[in-house]
Design a protein around this motif. Sequence first.
Motif, PDB file in Angstrom:
ATOM      1  N   ASN A  50       1.284  -1.431   0.119  1.00 64.53           N
ATOM      2  CA  ASN A  50      -0.004   0.320  -0.078  1.00 64.53           C
ATOM      3  C   ASN A  50       1.327   1.011   0.191  1.00 64.53           C
ATOM      4  O   ASN A  50       0.850   2.450  -0.683  1.00 64.53           O
ATOM      5  CB  ASN A  50      -0.591   0.182   1.332  1.00 64.53           C
ATOM      6  N   LYS A  51       1.871   1.228   0.395  1.00 65.17           N
ATOM      7  CA  LYS A  51       2.731   2.886   0.931  1.00 65.17           C
ATOM      8  C   LYS A  51       3.647   2.771  -0.104  1.00 65.17           C
ATOM      9  O   LYS A  51       3.755   4.249  -0.653  1.00 65.17           O
ATOM     10  CB  LYS A  51       4.210   2.022   1.744  1.00 65.17           C
ATOM     11  N   ALA A  52       3.751   1.570  -1.010  1.00 65.52           N
ATOM     12  CA  ALA A  52       4.338   1.627  -2.453  1.00 65.52           C
ATOM     13  C   ALA A  52       3.955   2.174  -3.858  1.00 65.52           C
ATOM     14  O   ALA A  52       4.125   2.807  -4.241  1.00 65.52           O
ATOM     15  CB  ALA A  52       5.122   0.474  -2.530  1.00 65.52           C
ATOM     16  N   VAL A  53       2.311   1.621  -3.289  1.00 64.50           N
ATOM     17  CA  VAL A  53       2.098   1.800  -4.850  1.00 64.50           C
ATOM     18  C   VAL A  53       1.303   3.325  -4.547  1.00 64.50           C
ATOM     19  O   VAL A  53       0.644   4.592  -5.917  1.00 64.50           O
ATOM     20  CB  VAL A  53       0.485   1.264  -4.728  1.00 64.50           C
ATOM     21  N   MET A  54       1.062   3.627  -3.121  1.00 63.42           N
ATOM     22  CA  MET A  54       0.323   5.480  -3.173  1.00 63.42           C
ATOM     23  C   MET A  54       0.990   6.071  -2.707  1.00 63.42           C
ATOM     24  O   MET A  54       0.780   6.921  -2.433  1.00 63.42           O
ATOM     25  CB  MET A  54      -0.860   5.307  -2.010  1.00 63.42           C
ATOM     26  N   GLU A  55       2.643   5.919  -2.842  1.00 60.65           N
ATOM     27  CA  GLU A  55       3.440   6.990  -2.267  1.00 60.65           C
ATOM     28  C   GLU A  55       3.593   7.152  -3.957  1.00 60.65           C
ATOM     29  O   GLU A  55       2.871   7.066  -5.551  1.00 60.65           O
ATOM     30  CB  GLU A  55       4.808   5.921  -2.777  1.00 60.65           C
ATOM     31  N   THR A  56       3.587   9.070  -3.299  1.00 58.02           N
ATOM     32  CA  THR A  56       3.617   9.825  -5.169  1.00 58.02           C
ATOM     33  C   THR A  56       4.931  10.632  -4.775  1.00 58.02           C
ATOM     34  O   THR A  56       5.487  11.414  -3.995  1.00 58.02           O
ATOM     35  CB  THR A  56       2.586  10.860  -4.868  1.00 58.02           C
ATOM     36  N   GLY A  57       5.388  10.733  -6.034  1.00 58.79           N
ATOM     37  CA  GLY A  57       6.742  11.469  -6.500  1.00 58.79           C
ATOM     38  C   GLY A  57       6.337  11.975  -7.629  1.00 58.79           C
ATOM     39  O   GLY A  57       7.648  12.652  -8.681  1.00 58.79           O
ATOM     40  N   GLY A  58       5.364  12.100  -8.208  1.00 63.23           N
ATOM     41  CA  GLY A  58       5.479  12.271  -9.686  1.00 63.23           C
ATOM     42  C   GLY A  58       4.301  12.887 -10.537  1.00 63.23           C
ATOM     43  O   GLY A  58       3.715  14.215  -8.958  1.00 63.23           O
ATOM     44  N   ARG A  59       3.242  13.174 -11.038  1.00 57.68           N
ATOM     45  CA  ARG A  59       2.019  13.920 -11.767  1.00 57.68           C
ATOM     46  C   ARG A  59       0.776  13.321 -11.390  1.00 57.68           C
ATOM     47  O   ARG A  59      -0.368  13.321 -10.683  1.00 57.68           O
ATOM     48  CB  ARG A  59       2.175  14.112 -13.113  1.00 57.68           C
ATOM     49  N   VAL A  60       0.950  11.589 -10.367  1.00 59.85           N
ATOM     50  CA  VAL A  60      -0.148  11.220 -10.120  1.00 59.85           C
ATOM     51  C   VAL A  60      -0.252  11.322  -9.242  1.00 59.85           C
ATOM     52  O   VAL A  60       1.056  10.645  -8.262  1.00 59.85           O
ATOM     53  CB  VAL A  60      -0.331   9.699 -10.591  1.00 59.85           C
ATOM     54  N   THR A  61      -1.782  12.530  -8.681  1.00 55.39           N
ATOM     55  CA  THR A  61      -1.962  13.364  -7.311  1.00 55.39           C
ATOM     56  C   THR A  61      -1.593  12.070  -6.291  1.00 55.39           C
ATOM     57  O   THR A  61      -2.173  10.729  -6.661  1.00 55.39           O
ATOM     58  CB  THR A  61      -1.971  14.170  -7.013  1.00 55.39           C
ATOM     59  N   ALA A  62      -1.768  12.296  -5.615  1.00 60.09           N
ATOM     60  CA  ALA A  62      -1.834  11.291  -4.106  1.00 60.09           C
ATOM     61  C   ALA A  62      -4.660  11.113  -4.479  1.00 60.09           C
ATOM     62  O   ALA A  62      -5.180  10.579  -4.381  1.00 60.09           O
ATOM     63  CB  ALA A  62      -2.107  12.099  -2.615  1.00 60.09           C
ATOM     64  N   GLU A  63      -4.465  12.614  -4.228  1.00 54.52           N
ATOM     65  CA  GLU A  63      -5.830  12.498  -4.399  1.00 54.52           C
ATOM     66  C   GLU A  63      -6.574  11.684  -5.872  1.00 54.52           C
ATOM     67  O   GLU A  63      -7.575  10.750  -5.494  1.00 54.52           O
ATOM     68  CB  GLU A  63      -6.270  13.587  -4.934  1.00 54.52           C
TER      69      GLU A  63
END
Length: 197
Positions: A50-63
Amino acid sequence: MPLVTPLPEDHNPDLVDLVQFFRGPLGVVPNSVLTMQRRPAIARAFTDLNKAVMETGGRVTAEQKRLIGYVASHAAGCHYCEAHTILAAERFGASPERLRDIWEYQKSPHFTSAERAAFDFALAAACVPNAVTPDIQQALRQHWNEDEIVEIVGVVALFGFLNRWNDSMATTLEDIGIEAGSRNLEHTGWQKGKHAD
């Protein structure tokens, strides 16, 4: 009634800190994770995934990731995950208009063409059998690079696991999830269903 009773948050001292991670995105430790504690390796692996998939660091935001998870969960028919993803999207800054219009994303001015392509993909990818076509793939490629596509597919796949887990377990929905579902999804016909206490 749930198939398996969730364990208390403090049941396994080795997992207490780990499962508290979910309080950030959801405001609660989900009953799904509390059930996974019965096999600590599953709870650990799931939390790490879950942490790995939902981590954000690019254009795909958390929302956006939470809205992608919502679309996939709705396609799968998991009311538990629908409530959790809409709650998390709200907590990660989704406007009331975006929450209201998520099922009208194709014509709503509150979504971009890139988001529309991601939602079309999530909807098709969550279907059984899988309904992703070359046209859907091409539309996704027009807006997202390959690294971002991996993130989007990761969200759909993560919720594929959760949809099967929670619907099969009839996981009881927590009060905060019920409130978010009622507030944001009743106009779509959402209800607690088997996830009622």
